[in-house]
Design a protein around this motif. Structure first.
Motif, short mmCIF file in Angstrom:
data_model
loop_
_atom_site.label_atom_id
_atom_site.label_comp_id
_atom_site.label_asym_id
_atom_site.label_seq_id
_atom_site.Cartn_x
_atom_site.Cartn_y
_atom_site.Cartn_z
N ARG A 31 1.95 -21.04 -56.84
CA ARG A 31 0.84 -20.73 -55.94
C ARG A 31 0.30 -22.02 -55.35
NH1 ARG A 31 -0.42 -15.07 -55.15
NH2 ARG A 31 1.29 -14.21 -56.37
N VAL A 32 -0.33 -21.88 -54.19
CA VAL A 32 -1.06 -22.99 -53.59
C VAL A 32 -2.38 -23.13 -54.36
CG1 VAL A 32 -2.35 -23.64 -51.51
CG2 VAL A 32 -0.01 -22.80 -51.32
N TYR A 34 -5.48 -22.87 -54.18
CA TYR A 34 -6.65 -22.33 -53.49
C TYR A 34 -7.87 -22.46 -54.40
CZ TYR A 34 -3.52 -19.99 -50.15
OH TYR A 34 -2.57 -19.70 -49.19
N ASP A 69 3.08 -31.28 -54.47
CA ASP A 69 3.86 -30.53 -53.49
C ASP A 69 4.87 -29.65 -54.21
OD1 ASP A 69 6.12 -32.20 -54.16
OD2 ASP A 69 5.36 -33.68 -52.73
N ILE A 95 9.90 -20.81 -50.66
CA ILE A 95 8.47 -21.08 -50.90
C ILE A 95 7.81 -21.58 -49.63
CG2 ILE A 95 6.82 -22.54 -52.15
CD1 ILE A 95 8.88 -22.48 -54.51
N ARG A 96 8.48 -22.46 -48.92
CA ARG A 96 7.91 -23.00 -47.68
C ARG A 96 7.88 -21.97 -46.56
NH1 ARG A 96 10.16 -29.16 -48.36
NH2 ARG A 96 8.31 -29.91 -49.48
N ILE A 98 6.90 -18.97 -47.18
CA ILE A 98 5.68 -18.23 -47.53
C ILE A 98 4.44 -19.08 -47.24
CG2 ILE A 98 4.37 -17.22 -49.46
CD1 ILE A 98 7.14 -16.58 -50.75
N TYR A 99 4.51 -20.35 -47.63
CA TYR A 99 3.36 -21.26 -47.48
C TYR A 99 3.68 -22.36 -46.47
CZ TYR A 99 1.76 -19.24 -51.94
OH TYR A 99 1.35 -18.40 -52.93
N LYS A 103 -0.84 -25.40 -46.06
CA LYS A 103 -1.16 -24.79 -47.36
C LYS A 103 -0.60 -25.65 -48.49
CE LYS A 103 -3.13 -21.13 -45.67
NZ LYS A 103 -4.57 -20.97 -45.71
N GLU A 104 0.64 -26.13 -48.33
CA GLU A 104 1.25 -27.00 -49.35
C GLU A 104 0.40 -28.25 -49.56
OE1 GLU A 104 5.51 -29.14 -50.48
OE2 GLU A 104 5.34 -28.04 -48.59
N ALA A 108 0.02 -27.76 -55.26
CA ALA A 108 0.79 -26.63 -55.77
C ALA A 108 0.49 -26.42 -57.25
CB ALA A 108 2.28 -26.88 -55.57
#
Length: 119
Positions: A31-32, A34, A69, A95-96, A98-99, A103-104, A108
């Motif tokens: 997940r990022v 957040y 990252d 993954i990239r 998606i994000y 966001k990256e 991570a």
């Protein structure tokens, strides 16, 4: 005063990743970083829901590790733990997809998980 259990966090997963978690084959979720995940910690429970369905799978968080990252995460957490059915380069591309880069840039999270009971 008694401590109340931590709330169950609800997170969505793409079907292919949900199936890997449900089978116990995926032991690290990416997940990022957040703000809403900043307090995620070992012992917490996550209820994953397969996107577009009511199907769920509960897991317990074993550990949360922050990486700068996705490349560092795949190397540090072990890419087969993230997705045992894909190569490292394929996972990085997935993954990239998606994000996006912005966001990256937030950082991570490698969330080490284990299924809870038979579901």
């Amino acid at each position: 005063m008694t401590d109340s259990p931590a709330p169950v966090r609800q997170l969505s997963l793409h079907r292919r990743y949900f199936d890997l978690v449900a089978a116990g084959a995926k032991t690290v979720e990416v997940r990022v970083k957040y703000p809403r995940l900043a307090d995620l910690a070992a012992g917490d429970t996550i209820r994953f829901r397969a996107n577009g369905t009511d199907e769920t799978c509960d897991v317990r968080v074993r550990r949360v590790t922050e990486y700068p990252d996705f490349e560092s995460l795949l190397d540090g957490a072990g890419f087969p733990n993230v997705n045992p059915t894909a190569t490292r380069s394929q996972q990085l591309a997935d993954i990239r997809a998606i994000y996006p880069p912005e966001k990256e840039a937030l950082g991570a999270l490698a969330i080490e998980i284990e299924r809870i009971g038979d579901q």
